[in-house]
Enzyme design. Structure first.
Site, mmCIF file in Angstrom:
data_model
loop_
_atom_site.group_PDB
_atom_site.id
_atom_site.type_symbol
_atom_site.label_atom_id
_atom_site.label_comp_id
_atom_site.label_asym_id
_atom_site.label_seq_id
_atom_site.Cartn_x
_atom_site.Cartn_y
_atom_site.Cartn_z
ATOM 1 N N CYS A 290 0.844 -1.202 0.000
ATOM 2 C CA CYS A 290 0.000 0.000 0.000
ATOM 3 C C CYS A 290 0.879 1.253 0.000
ATOM 4 O O CYS A 290 1.989 1.241 0.536
ATOM 5 C CB CYS A 290 -0.915 -0.001 1.224
ATOM 6 S SG CYS A 290 -2.063 1.395 1.261
ATOM 7 N N ASP B 72 0.423 3.733 1.732
ATOM 8 C CA ASP B 72 0.381 4.311 3.077
ATOM 9 C C ASP B 72 1.798 4.600 3.601
ATOM 10 O O ASP B 72 2.661 3.717 3.585
ATOM 11 C CB ASP B 72 -0.350 3.339 4.019
ATOM 12 C CG ASP B 72 -0.713 3.981 5.342
ATOM 13 O OD1 ASP B 72 0.202 4.456 6.050
ATOM 14 O OD2 ASP B 72 -1.903 4.016 5.682
ATOM 15 N N ARG C 202 2.945 4.749 6.391
ATOM 16 C CA ARG C 202 3.368 4.021 7.596
ATOM 17 C C ARG C 202 3.841 2.600 7.305
ATOM 18 O O ARG C 202 4.162 1.855 8.223
ATOM 19 C CB ARG C 202 2.200 3.980 8.594
ATOM 20 C CG ARG C 202 1.766 5.359 9.060
ATOM 21 C CD ARG C 202 0.400 5.318 9.720
ATOM 22 N NE ARG C 202 -0.650 4.926 8.783
ATOM 23 C CZ ARG C 202 -1.935 4.813 9.104
ATOM 24 N NH1 ARG C 202 -2.316 5.047 10.342
ATOM 25 N NH2 ARG C 202 -2.822 4.455 8.198
ATOM 26 N N HIS D 33 -2.174 -3.975 5.005
ATOM 27 C CA HIS D 33 -2.055 -3.607 6.427
ATOM 28 C C HIS D 33 -3.437 -3.373 7.006
ATOM 29 O O HIS D 33 -4.360 -2.945 6.302
ATOM 30 C CB HIS D 33 -1.173 -2.366 6.593
ATOM 31 C CG HIS D 33 -1.745 -1.122 5.987
ATOM 32 N ND1 HIS D 33 -2.360 -0.140 6.727
ATOM 33 C CD2 HIS D 33 -1.839 -0.706 4.695
ATOM 34 C CE1 HIS D 33 -2.769 0.833 5.932
ATOM 35 N NE2 HIS D 33 -2.474 0.516 4.687
ATOM 36 N N CYS E 162 -6.339 -0.078 6.740
ATOM 37 C CA CYS E 162 -6.046 0.522 5.428
ATOM 38 C C CYS E 162 -7.167 1.498 5.042
ATOM 39 O O CYS E 162 -8.334 1.112 4.956
ATOM 40 C CB CYS E 162 -5.906 -0.576 4.371
ATOM 41 S SG CYS E 162 -5.495 0.077 2.743
HETATM 42 ZN ZN LIG Z 1 -3.454 1.176 2.967
#
Ligand SMILES: [Zn+2]
Length: 201
Positions: free
Chosen positions: A42, A44, A46, A98, A101
């Protein structure tokens, strides 16, 4: 929030300390890459691929998009997969989602976000496919389970791609892994449809 100039300063420091620890590091990497892993994760911020599995530059080929999707008509993702499998000859493809999400949660809701709704439609299809299992869960459980189902579905898409099927047909070893990362504790869990036994410890 860091100033952009700080990022450049960080880069200079990283370059210098890396050279100090291993004077040949950049010379070696500038000549070729030979990663054994492809990471499909992803976007993302993090969930940084190298960092969470402890790999240095050169060790892992990376593709990231919103909610780690592998869509059969997405030439961006397919180009990465094809290059990784056919040219770099990676031995492992890791699809890593994750929990929590935002892409998955957005797909589970009714709010509209514009262009990205078309992308999230792929996740809505998965939710519809598993609607019976999901219907008995509360909101948090549903989100977590959908994050897992999404990873497994995308890993299946990798396995079903002509790229991976052709590679296996010609005797190349390509293992596809379904992983999910916890933002709460930084740990990766191996999901059931991985080409590897679940790690228990
Ligand atoms: Zn995500």
């Amino acid at each position: 929030m860091k100033k952009i100039s700080q990022l450049l300063e960080n880069n200079k420091n990283w370059s210098e300390s890396t050279k100090e620890a291993d004077p040949e590091f950049f010379n070696r990497l500038s000549e070729r890459q030979k990663p054994e892993y492809l990471w499909i994760g992803c976007s993302d911020s993090r969930v940084p691929a190298n960092q969470i599995v402890g790999l240095i530059p050169g060790d892992i080929f990376v593709h990231r998009n919103v909610a780690n999707l592998v869509v059969h008509t997405d030439f961006n993702c397919l180009s990465v997969l094809q290059y990784a499998v056919d040219v770099l000859k990676v031995k492992h493809v890791i699809v890593c989602g994750h929990y929590g999400c935002g892409g998955v949660d957005a797909a589970l809701g009714d709010q509209q976000f514009g262009l990205i709704d078309n992308w999230l439609g792929h996740i809505k299809d998965i939710a519809y496919k598993h609607r019976e299992e999901l219907s008995v869960l509360n909101a948090d459980e549903k989100s977590a389970r959908m994050c897992e189902l999404n990873v497994m579905e995308q890993a299946d898409n990798v396995r079903r791609s002509n790229i991976v099927k052709d590679a296996i047909a010609r005797g190349q070893s390509v293992n596809v892994h379904s992983w999910i990362y916890s933002l709460r504790n930084g740990r990766v869990k191996v999901l059931a449809n991985s080409d590897e036994p679940e790690i228990t410890q």
